[in-house]
Scaffold this motif. Structure first.
Motif: not given
Ligand code: AMP
Length: 273
Positions: A14-16, A137, A12
């Motif tokens: 990482r997606h920010t 990632q 989560h």
């Protein structure tokens, strides 16, 4: 600095993040060697994630999993001071399931040198690094040349599994007297600390001989064994950087690698020529 313990939470987070992400996987007990990787990642990326995880699958049953130095509080302080964005410190129950596919290092390299003495070690390393890569990632991931075989196997995994990650090899950080920094140096008594210098001395001696045009691998290996005596030596080898054997040093493509016991502590060191 964000401290994350759940894998889903890391995904989560990482997606920010926007821009490049540098990742530095470690087993904690951070020293200046780790710090050099962290600083480089911070310099080269918009964000840096560090993992602190003593990965059980890379330890043999006879090894030091339970006694491996753990210094969480100090590690977190260092990361914060350095400017790390997030530290991932999972519990092993959250990283592994009893039913999951296994990952094996290539037989030729995964079970030679380090892998000969520590069979299965690199299977565990690749398994955890792949999981950590999937969660983080990263754009770039930073690894020390100190663990040369690990570095090579990870570069090989990234290449053959088509992972969109740049692996950044980082130079070995040493004490002033030459000893390569390692979390396991904490195990050494003052006398053993002195004896441990034989590893870097043997490498230095071999490199001096190469400068004097002694290129025969066998001669260099014998000289290193002399310098290392009376330590119990696991290996002292002159190899190509892809770990294939060679008879004569090939400048720019050679690795000189040592593993030896100082008391009951197994230390490794190497030199790239
Ligand atoms: P570890 O915590 O021992 O798994 O190491 C984490 C990372 O730090 C690995 O990529 C190591 O190769 C790297 N590392 C450990 N010691 C050193 C050192 N003395 N100089 C540079 N990198 C290092």
């Amino acid at each position: 600095m964000k401290i994350v313990s759940q894998p889903e939470e890391l995904v989560h987070f990482r997606h920010t993040l926007q821009g490049s992400v540098g990742f530095v996987p470690t087993m904690g007990a951070l020293h200046n060697g780790h710090l050099s990787l962290i600083k480089r990642s911070i310099a080269e990326n918009d964000h840096t994630v560090v993992s602190l995880f003593v990965n059980p699958t890379q330890f043999l049953p006879s090894e030091d999993l339970s006694t491996y130095p753990r210094r969480q509080e100090a590690d977190l302080k260092l990361c914060k001071l350095a400017g790390v964005d997030a530290v991932f410190m999972p519990e092993s129950g959250h990283m592994y399931s009893l039913v999951e596919p296994t990952l094996c290092a290539p037989e030729t390299l995964g079970y030679a040198l380090e892998g000969l003495r520590r069979p299965g070690h690199f299977d565990g390393v690749l398994r955890v690094v792949l999981k950590l890569f999937n969660l983080t990632q990263p754009t770039r991931a930073y690894f020390g040349k100190k663990d040369a075989q690990q570095l090579y196997l990870i570069q090989n995994m990234v290449r053959t599994f088509f992972l969109p990650i740049t692996i950044v090899p980082c130079d070995i950080v040493r004490e002033e007297d030459g000893l390569a920094l390692s979390s396991r140096n904490a195990y050494l008594s003052p006398q053993e600390r002195e004896d441990a210098l034989k590893l870097s001395k043997a490498l230095k001696h071999a490199s001096r001989l190469v400068i004097q045009k002694e290129f025969h691998a066998k001669v260099l290996e014998c000289t290193m064994l002399d310098t290392l005596a009376p330590l119990h030596v696991d290996y002292a080898r002159v190899l190509r950087r892809d770990f294939t054997p060679l008879e004569r040093v090939e400048l720019g493509n050679t690795l000189i690698a040592i593993a030896a016991y100082v008391g009951s502590t197994r230390l490794i060191d190497n030199l790239w020529m």
